[in-house]
Enzyme design. Structure first.
Site, PDB file in Angstrom:
ATOM      1  N   LYS A   1       0.914  -1.219  -0.134  1.00  0.00           N
ATOM      2  CA  LYS A   1      -0.016   0.147  -0.151  1.00  0.00           C
ATOM      3  C   LYS A   1       0.939   1.316   0.067  1.00  0.00           C
ATOM      4  CE  LYS A   1      -4.091  -2.328   2.318  1.00  0.00           C
ATOM      5  NZ  LYS A   1      -4.978  -2.036   3.344  1.00  0.00           N
TER       6      LYS A   1
ATOM      7  N   TYR B   1     -12.610  -2.586  -3.352  1.00  0.00           N
ATOM      8  CA  TYR B   1     -13.027  -2.707  -2.007  1.00  0.00           C
ATOM      9  C   TYR B   1     -14.604  -2.427  -1.611  1.00  0.00           C
ATOM     10  CZ  TYR B   1      -8.425  -2.517  -0.233  1.00  0.00           C
ATOM     11  OH  TYR B   1      -7.215  -2.524   0.519  1.00  0.00           O
TER      12      TYR B   1
ATOM     13  N   ARG C   1       2.516  -6.405   9.229  1.00  0.00           N
ATOM     14  CA  ARG C   1       2.092  -5.005   9.740  1.00  0.00           C
ATOM     15  C   ARG C   1       2.498  -4.573  11.029  1.00  0.00           C
ATOM     16  NH1 ARG C   1      -3.659  -7.430   7.688  1.00  0.00           N
ATOM     17  NH2 ARG C   1      -3.933  -6.293   5.624  1.00  0.00           N
TER      18      ARG C   1
ATOM     19  N   ASN D   1      -2.122   0.236   6.679  1.00  0.00           N
ATOM     20  CA  ASN D   1      -1.547  -0.839   7.195  1.00  0.00           C
ATOM     21  C   ASN D   1      -0.624  -1.519   6.508  1.00  0.00           C
ATOM     22  OD1 ASN D   1      -3.546  -1.931   5.718  1.00  0.00           O
ATOM     23  ND2 ASN D   1      -4.548  -3.162   7.191  1.00  0.00           N
TER      24      ASN D   1
ATOM     25  N   HIS E   1      -2.190  -5.396   1.673  1.00  0.00           N
ATOM     26  CA  HIS E   1      -3.571  -6.235   1.605  1.00  0.00           C
ATOM     27  C   HIS E   1      -3.267  -7.607   1.165  1.00  0.00           C
ATOM     28  CE1 HIS E   1      -7.598  -7.327   0.428  1.00  0.00           C
ATOM     29  NE2 HIS E   1      -7.183  -7.957  -0.856  1.00  0.00           N
TER      30      HIS E   1
ATOM     31  N   GLU F   1      -9.639 -10.964  -7.271  1.00  0.00           N
ATOM     32  CA  GLU F   1      -8.618  -9.708  -7.165  1.00  0.00           C
ATOM     33  C   GLU F   1      -7.478  -9.824  -8.021  1.00  0.00           C
ATOM     34  OE1 GLU F   1      -9.865  -9.205  -2.658  1.00  0.00           O
ATOM     35  OE2 GLU F   1      -7.750  -9.809  -2.777  1.00  0.00           O
TER      36      GLU F   1
HETATM   37  P1  CMP Z   1      -7.298  -4.647   3.726  1.00  0.00           P
HETATM   38  O1  CMP Z   1      -6.702  -6.064   4.092  1.00  0.00           O
HETATM   39  O2  CMP Z   1      -6.848  -4.036   2.720  1.00  0.00           O
HETATM   40  O3  CMP Z   1      -9.040  -4.622   3.656  1.00  0.00           O
HETATM   41  C1  CMP Z   1      -9.728  -3.796   3.951  1.00  0.00           C
HETATM   42  C2  CMP Z   1      -9.211  -2.451   4.507  1.00  0.00           C
HETATM   43  O4  CMP Z   1      -9.947  -1.514   5.277  1.00  0.00           O
HETATM   44  C3  CMP Z   1      -8.150  -3.022   5.618  1.00  0.00           C
HETATM   45  O5  CMP Z   1      -7.193  -3.660   5.078  1.00  0.00           O
HETATM   46  C4  CMP Z   1      -7.969  -1.652   6.433  1.00  0.00           C
HETATM   47  O6  CMP Z   1      -6.615  -0.874   5.900  1.00  0.00           O
HETATM   48  C5  CMP Z   1      -9.042  -0.883   6.251  1.00  0.00           C
HETATM   49  N1  CMP Z   1      -9.897  -0.651   7.294  1.00  0.00           N
HETATM   50  C6  CMP Z   1     -10.380  -1.714   8.169  1.00  0.00           C
HETATM   51  N2  CMP Z   1     -11.161  -1.233   9.306  1.00  0.00           N
HETATM   52  C7  CMP Z   1     -10.803   0.052   9.202  1.00  0.00           C
HETATM   53  C8  CMP Z   1     -10.767   1.286  10.270  1.00  0.00           C
HETATM   54  N3  CMP Z   1     -11.529   0.987  11.250  1.00  0.00           N
HETATM   55  N4  CMP Z   1     -10.413   2.308   9.816  1.00  0.00           N
HETATM   56  C9  CMP Z   1      -9.989   2.686   8.546  1.00  0.00           C
HETATM   57  N5  CMP Z   1      -9.591   1.653   7.873  1.00  0.00           N
HETATM   58  C10 CMP Z   1      -9.938   0.329   8.150  1.00  0.00           C
END
Ligand code: CMP
Length: 140
Positions: free
Chosen positions: A11, A51, A104, A114, A117, A128
């Protein structure tokens, strides 16, 4: 266990800090093979499609804005049980809850920023991968 493919995104928070190589080293050390990879800037439409399952969540807008804020590296990873294995390598979504030595825990800044993904199941992995790679771009 069967050989699987999973989809990964490094990311914008990680590409901004020049962590592509560090993340890839953790992926390869875990026994996963990077069989496709490209650095791209995704469009708002691509991020919203990717998403879509989170569309109703309060963080959706923030998530899309973040994913288009800088370059990402999209990847296909291959290996035995690759989907579950990569989820172990990434660690929990929230870095505060991630196990030691996971991507992470080591690199992520917050639940939103984070760093990586990874697909959560075989059907989403297939979907995906197909969103970002043509079959002839994946070389196992
Ligand atoms: P990812 O695995 O890419 O899948 C969905 C993403 O939403 C997740 O990683 C996080 O980066 C993001 N996400 C999940 N919960 C939250 C939250 N409470 N606030 C902001 N981003 C979130």
């Amino acid at each position: 266990m069967a050989i699987e493919r999973t989809f990964s995104i490094i990311k914008p928070d990680a590409t901004a800090r020049n962590l592509t190589g560090a993340v890839n080293a953790m992926i390869e050390q875990a026994g996963l093979r990077i069989v496709a990879q490209k650095r791209v800037r995704i469009t708002r439409e691509q991020a919203e499609t990717f998403y879509a399952v989170h569309k109703a969540r309060p963080f959706f807008g923030e998530l899309v804005d973040f994913m288009i804020s800088g370059p990402v590296v999209v990847q296909v990873l291959e290996g035995e049980g690759a989907i579950a294995k990569y989820r172990d390598v990434m660690g929990a979504t929230d870095p505060a809850k991630a196990a030691p030595n996971t991507i992470r825990k080591v690199h992520a800044r917050s639940i939103g920023e984070n760093s990586v993904h990874g697909s959560d199941a075989a059907d989403t992995a297939k979907q995906e991968i197909a969103q970002f790679f043509a079959g002839n771009e994946i070389v196992g």
